[in-house]
Design an enzyme around this catalytic site. Structure first.
Site, PDB file in Angstrom:
ATOM      1  N   PRO A 127       0.781  -1.242   0.000  1.00 42.77           N
ATOM      2  CA  PRO A 127       0.000   0.000   0.000  1.00 42.77           C
ATOM      3  C   PRO A 127       0.811   1.289   0.000  1.00 42.77           C
ATOM      4  CG  PRO A 127       0.019  -0.946   2.190  1.00 42.77           C
ATOM      5  CD  PRO A 127       0.742  -1.919   1.294  1.00 42.77           C
ATOM      6  N   CYS A 128       1.456   1.572  -1.119  1.00 39.21           N
ATOM      7  CA  CYS A 128       2.209   2.822  -1.237  1.00 39.21           C
ATOM      8  C   CYS A 128       1.281   4.032  -1.196  1.00 39.21           C
ATOM      9  CB  CYS A 128       3.059   2.819  -2.496  1.00 39.21           C
ATOM     10  SG  CYS A 128       2.166   2.466  -4.018  1.00 39.21           S
ATOM     11  N   HIS A 129      -0.011   3.812  -1.429  1.00 35.19           N
ATOM     12  CA  HIS A 129      -0.967   4.927  -1.356  1.00 35.19           C
ATOM     13  C   HIS A 129      -1.130   5.447   0.068  1.00 35.19           C
ATOM     14  CE1 HIS A 129      -3.444   1.295  -0.647  1.00 35.19           C
ATOM     15  NE2 HIS A 129      -4.182   2.080   0.122  1.00 35.19           N
TER      16      HIS A 129
END
Length: 165
Positions: A127-129
């Protein structure tokens, strides 16, 4: 150099509220999840692709917070360390690039963390978001800031759209 895992890539696609996702897998695990405009490879059948699609559908339906899939992303040792720390960010929460650099015991590595974050090949599952600017605003996302805002709002209804400015 091509490895046997490179030769056995399988692909499938999933239409989501944020756009079309291309899911790539090999016998070792999921190797990429990227946004695409259209199908550019013929879909294939692979048990990991089916499992990934099901888990992504559950995620977008607010039925899943944690993914249970083997991952096989290619990257440097540093990138893989950053990507593992991304997976440790809890659902519905965010942190900054500086927070990740501190967790690596290298607080000056903020830019390197940002670069590794930007090279994450497995969107959503890694989850780089969930990484935002130190001041609480949204910063770069390979899928675009509108998608990033959507994912953060999906996970945490308290996340406000004004943070995207």
């Amino acid at each position: 150099m091509t490895t046997p895992a490179d030769c056995n890539q399988s692909y499938d696609y999933l239409s989501t509220a944020t756009g079309l996702l291309k899911i790539t897998a090999n016998d070792l695990g999921i190797s990429a999840i990227t946004y695409v405009e259209q199908q550019d490879q013929p879909p294939s059948s692979h048990p990991l692709l089916r499992k990934a699609k099901q888990q992504l559908i559950e995620y977008f339906n607010n039925e899943r917070e944690v993914f249970d899939l083997p991952l096989a992303a290619k990257g440097t040792v540093f990138q893989r360390k950053v990507w593992q720390l991304l997976r440790d960010i809890p659902y519905g929460q965010t942190c900054s690039y500086g927070d990740i650099a501190k967790r690596l015991d290298n607080p000056k590595a903020v830019r390197a963390v940002g670069s590794a974050n930007g090279r994450n090949p497995i969107s959503i599952i890694v989850p780089c978001h969930r990484v935002i600017g130190a001041n609480g605003t949204l910063t770069g996302y390979a899928g675009g800031l509108k998608r990033k805002a959507y994912l953060l709002q999906l996970e945490n209804s308290l996340f406000s759209a004004h943070q995207a400015k």
